[in-house]
Design a protein around this motif. Structure first.
Motif, short mmCIF file in Angstrom:
data_model
loop_
_atom_site.label_atom_id
_atom_site.label_comp_id
_atom_site.label_asym_id
_atom_site.label_seq_id
_atom_site.Cartn_x
_atom_site.Cartn_y
_atom_site.Cartn_z
N HIS A 1 37.56 -25.52 -97.55
CA HIS A 1 39.67 -25.38 -96.47
C HIS A 1 40.08 -24.32 -96.93
N ASN B 1 36.50 -19.89 -89.55
CA ASN B 1 36.75 -21.19 -88.96
C ASN B 1 35.65 -20.99 -88.20
N PHE C 1 31.05 -25.43 -84.23
CA PHE C 1 29.68 -26.30 -84.55
C PHE C 1 29.17 -26.77 -83.32
N PHE D 1 37.77 -33.46 -81.95
CA PHE D 1 38.47 -35.00 -82.58
C PHE D 1 38.55 -35.50 -82.04
N PHE E 1 45.20 -28.46 -84.84
CA PHE E 1 45.19 -29.03 -85.55
C PHE E 1 45.35 -28.13 -87.03
N GLU F 1 33.54 -32.25 -92.08
CA GLU F 1 33.67 -30.91 -92.51
C GLU F 1 34.30 -29.49 -91.65
N ALA F 2 34.71 -30.23 -90.02
CA ALA F 2 35.21 -29.67 -88.81
C ALA F 2 36.73 -29.82 -89.36
N ALA F 3 37.06 -30.08 -89.86
CA ALA F 3 38.81 -30.51 -90.31
C ALA F 3 38.33 -29.90 -91.46
N ALA F 4 37.80 -29.25 -92.52
CA ALA F 4 37.75 -28.96 -94.20
C ALA F 4 37.85 -27.75 -93.67
N ASP F 5 37.18 -27.37 -92.79
CA ASP F 5 36.87 -26.15 -92.32
C ASP F 5 38.44 -25.34 -91.62
N LEU F 6 39.16 -26.36 -90.90
CA LEU F 6 40.13 -25.99 -90.68
C LEU F 6 41.38 -26.24 -91.44
N GLY F 7 41.33 -26.48 -92.80
CA GLY F 7 41.42 -25.92 -93.69
C GLY F 7 42.20 -27.83 -94.42
#
Lengths: 373, 323
Positions: free
Chosen positions: A89, A94, A97, A103, A114, B221-227
C-alpha cells in the motif's frame, strides 16, 4: 506506425534510471524456487512484457514488484528507491488483476474512486479524476452500475480505470486480457496500446500469450523456470532468439539438432543428426559443436518442381495437411526421415494434398543456429 | 404444461428408437395423447408429494396445529386450567402491557442483544484467525475443537457453569488466590450473560468462519494495491464483504438467546426472569394461567419470526447451512 511510436518511447530517455529494477532477486516458497537470481531493468514509459509458460515465475515477478511478495534475496527498486521491504500500500504502482478483483459491494464509480478516497483527496477532485478515468476507458454510462451487472470486457475496463486513475508511476498488468474471448481480446489490445501512448507511464504486463506480447510490447522478457531466457524487442525475440527455448516458445519453429562442420564468418554449415546439410546464419557469437538449427514454418517455401539455385533445398512429401483459412499448415516428411512444419499461403495455385511430392527450401538468412540446450 | 404433439421437440427417430423411450411410447401407437411426456405430465405432482409429504405431515401435526391451538387459548381471557372460561377477548394480551411483564420482556431483549454483541466481539477475531491465518493443516482440527462443546447437552454445560460461578466455586477460588475479593456471581444477570455467550459462541464462530472463508483474498490485495492500510482493508473490504455472514450469525444467536430457558433458569436466579421462564411459570407454575402463557408465547413466536424474516432477507443463508 506502432513500431515507430514504440521506438520513440524507448529511446526518449536512454540514460535515465530505470523505472523498475530487480537486482539478483530470488523468491522461494519453502523448498520451491519460483524466481531465481533475476535481473531486470524496465525503462521509464516503456511497455514491458514478461512472457513465459505457466509456472515460469512471471506472476511471482509481478507480485514482487507490486509488493504482495517480499524477495527472499535481492532488491526491488522503483524509481531508484529500494522498496524490497515496503508494503504494497506504500508503493507507487497499481495493478490490474487477472480476475479484475473488483469490489462487488461498490458501484463502478466507487471502485474507481477507492484509491483516491484512501489518499483523502478532495471530493471535487475525486469526481473529476473518476470522470476522466471513466472517459479514458469509455465507461461513462456505467458509472452507477455494480460489477456484477457488467460484461467481462466492461469489468476489465473498470479494473484498468481503477488502477490508472491514481496516476501511478508504473502500471502492472497480470494477464489483463486472459479472461476475454478472442475478438474482445484483440479489441482490448488496441485500447491498451492507446492508453499506454496517452498516459506515457510504464506498463509491465505478464502474459502467456506470445501474440499479445509481440503486438503490444516495446520489450519482452521471456521467462522459463524462474529465470529470464532473453530480453529484447519483439523482433529480437522472434527473429533472433538467443536460445532454443525462446525460438520454440515464441511462435512455431522447426528445431533440427546437429553439429557445425564448416564455420564461416557469417554463415555456417550444419549437418543435422539425420544427415541433412543446412546452411544457416549464426545467432550472436555462438560457436559450439552441438547446435540446433531453428527454421520457422512461414520461412519455408514449398514447390512442386525443383527450385533454381536454392541453398537449403530438400525433397519430401506432405504427410499431414490442415486447412486454416489464411494458410495451410503442412507437415512435410523429408527423404531423410525428418518432419518439418510448413506454413503455406492459401492461394489458388497451391494444389497440394496429402502425399503430394514437394520440394522444401529456405534461405540461409531465414534460419538460425542456436546452442543445443 | 401441455405439450402439443406436432411441435414436440423430439425427432420421430428418437421416439421410435428402441431403447429407453420404448416402454413409455410404443412406436406403433403414435397418437397425440400417447407421447411419453403427455403420459408423465399428470403424474408430475407425485414427486414433490412423496419427497415433502412426511416432513409436511410432521410439521403440520407438531408445529402448525399446536401453534393454532396456542393462538386460540391466548384469545380466552383469564383461562386457567380446570376452571370454566368465558368467551374470546384480548385480555391476555392487555395483561402483558403491565409494567411488571414489560420489564421481563425488556430484560429478555437486553440478555439477547448483550450476549449476541459479546459473541460477535469475541467470535469475529476467532473466526477471522481460523479462516485466514491459522495453519491450513490444523484448521479442521481447530474447528472440531470449537464444535466439540456442542455435542454435550446444554443443560450439562449450564450445570458446569454453576460449579464455576457458585460462591465457593472455581472462579472465586481463583480470585481469592490472586488476592481479589470473592464476588457473588451465581443468580445474577452477569451469570446469564456469561452462560448465554458461552453457549452460543460456537454458532457465531462457525457461521462467521463459513463467511470469512469465502472472502476473496485478491480483493484485499487489490485494496492494498490501491493504498489501503490493513486497517482500511478490514473496514472497507472485509467487513462489507462478510456483512451477510455477520447478519446471519448475529440474528441466529439473537433468536437463540432471546428464547433460551436453561441458562437464565440455572444461572440467573430470581433476578433474571426472562420471557421463556415467565411462559414456563404460567403453564407449570401454581397459577396454571394457560391463557396468559399462550399470549406470551404468541409474542415470543412473533418476535422470533420477525428475526427469522430479517435473517432470510439480509443474512447469508448459505453460511448458516454450511456451518
Amino acid at each position: 506506425m506502432a513500431q515507430m511510436v514504440h521506438s520513440a518511447a524507448a529511446t526518449a530517455t536512454p540514460a535515465a534510471q530505470p523505472d523498475v529494477e530487480l537486482r539478483r532477486v530470488v523468491k522461494a516458497f519453502g523448498a520451491e524456487v519460483a524466481v531465481c537470481d533475476l535481473d531486470l531493468a524496465v525503462r521509464q514509459g516503456e511497455f514491458f512484457s514478461i512472457l513465459g509458460p505457466s509456472g515460469c515465475g512471471k506472476t511471482t515477478t509481478l507480485r514482487l514488484i507490486a509488493g504482495f511478495e517480499t524477495p527472499s534475496a535481492g532488491d526491488v527498486l522503483i524509481q531508484g528507491a529500494n522498496v524490497s521491504t515496503v508494503p504494497a500500500h506504500r508503493r507507487p504502482v497499481n495493478t490490474v488483476f487477472q480476475s479484475y478483483a473488483l469490489f462487488d459491494h461498490m458501484t463502478v464509480k466507487d471502485n474507481i474512486a477507492f484509491g483516491l478516497k484512501i489518499r483523502r483527496m478532495g471530493t471535487a477532485q475525486v469526481r473529476d479524476r473518476v470522470a476522466e478515468a471513466l472517459r479514458l476507458v469509455r465507461m461513462e454510462s456505467m458509472a452507477n452500475r455494480y460489477p456484477a451487472q457488467l460484461s467481462g470486457g466492461q469489468q476489465q475496463r473498470v479494473a484498468l480505470a481503477r488502477a490508472l486513475v491514481n496516476h501511478p508511476a508504473v502500471m502492472l498488468l497480470d494477464e489483463p486480457l486472459g479472461a476475454l474471448d478472442q475478438k474482445l481480446r484483440k479489441q482490448m489490445q488496441v485500447e491498451l496500446a492507446n492508453l499506454h501512448r496517452q498516459l506515457g507511464i510504464t506498463f509491465i504486463m505478464v502474459t502467456h500469450d506470445q501474440e499479445e506480447a509481440l503486438a503490444l510490447s516495446d520489450r519482452i522478457a521471456v521467462m522459463n523456470n524462474g529465470q529470464i531466457e532473453q530480453i529484447g524487442t519483439p523482433s529480437d525475440i522472434y527473429d533472433r532468439p538467443s536460445t532454443a527455448f525462446v525460438a520454440d516458445f515464441i511462435g512455431d519453429t522447426n528445431l533440427l539438432p546437429g553439429r557445425i562442420d564448416q564455420p564461416h564468418p557469417r554463415q555456417v554449415q550444419v549437418t543435422t543428426d539425420s544427415g541433412l546439410r543446412v546452411l544457416a546464419c549464426m545467432s550472436g557469437s555462438t560457436v559450439a559443436q552441438a547446435v540446433v538449427v531453428s527454421v520457422r514454418p512461414e520461412k519455408i517455401n514449398l514447390s512442386l518442381s525443383a527450385p533454381a539455385a536454392a541453398n537449403n533445398c530438400y525433397q519430401g512429401h506432405i504427410s499431414h495437411l490442415m486447412y486454416l483459412g489464411t494458410h495451410l499448415h503442412c507437415v512435410v516428411r523429408l527423404g531423410s526421415g525428418e518432419t518439418l512444419m510448413v506454413r503455406h499461403p492459401n492461394r489458388a495455385e497451391s494444389l497440394i494434398g496429402v502425399d503430394t511430392a514437394v520440394y522444401v527450401h529456405w534461405a540461409a538468412d531465414d534460419c538460425l543456429v542456436l546452442d543445443a540446450a | 404444461m401441455k405439450i402439443q404433439n406436432s411441435n414436440f421437440p423430439y425427432p420421430p427417430t428418437l421416439l421410435t428408437f428402441p431403447t429407453l423411450l420404448t416402454p413409455m411410447t410404443p412406436a406403433h401407437s403414435p397418437t397425440p395423447s400417447n407421447t411419453w411426456a403427455d403420459r408423465l405430465a399428470p403424474r408430475l405432482w407425485l414427486g414433490p408429494v412423496t419427497l415433502l409429504g412426511p416432513a409436511g405431515v410432521w410439521l403440520l401435526v407438531l408445529l402448525v396445529l399446536p401453534t393454532l391451538l396456542i393462538l386460540e387459548i391466548s384469545l380466552v381471557p383469564g383461562l386457567r386450567l380446570g376452571q370454566p372460561s368465558g368467551g374470546y377477548g384480548l385480555g391476555n394480551y392487555l395483561q402483558i402491557l403491565q409494567p411488571v411483564y414489560l420489564r421481563v420482556i425488556w430484560r429478555s431483549l437486553v440478555f439477547a442483544v448483550g450476549s449476541t454483541a459479546l459473541c460477535l466481539l469475541m467470535g469475529f477475531p476467532v473466526a477471522y484467525w481460523l479462516a485466514l491465518m491459522s495453519p491450513q493443516r490444523w484448521r479442521n482440527l481447530l474447528l472440531v475443537a470449537f464444535i466439540l462443546p456442542l455435542w454435550t447437552s446444554s443443560l450439562l454445560r449450564a450445570y458446569a457453569w454453576t460449579t464455576i460461578l457458585r460462591p465457593s466455586g472455581v472462579l472465586n477460588g481463583m480470585l481469592t488466590a490472586i488476592g481479589l475479593p470473592a464476588q457473588n456471581w451465581l443468580n445474577t444477570p452477569t451469570a446469564v450473560f456469561i452462560g448465554l455467550t458461552y453457549s452460543f459462541l460456537p454458532y457465531m464462530v462457525l457461521i462467521l468462519y463459513a463467511s470469512l472463508e469465502k472472502l476473496d483474498i485478491r480483493l484485499l490485495e487489490a485494496a492494498a494495491d490501491l493504498g489501503a492500510t490493513p486497517r482500511q482493508c478490514f473496514w472497507k473490504i472485509t467487513v462489507p464483504q462478510t456483512l451477510p455472514g455477520i447478519a446471519a450469525a448475529s440474528l441466529l444467536v439473537f433468536i437463540s438467546t432471546l428464547s433460551d430457558f436453561v441458562v437464565p433458569t440455572l444461572l440467573g436466579g430470581a433476578s433474571s426472569m426472562n420471557i421463556s421462564r415467565l411462559i414456563y411459570n404460567q403453564f407449570l407454575g401454581p397459577t396454571r394461567a394457560w391463557g396468559f402463557g399462550s399470549a406470551l408465547s404468541m409474542v415470543l413466536i412473533l418476535a422470533v419470526s420477525l428475526a427469522i424474516a430479517l435473517l432470510i432477507r439480509y443474512g447469508d443463508r448459505n453460511t448458516v447451512t454450511e456451518a
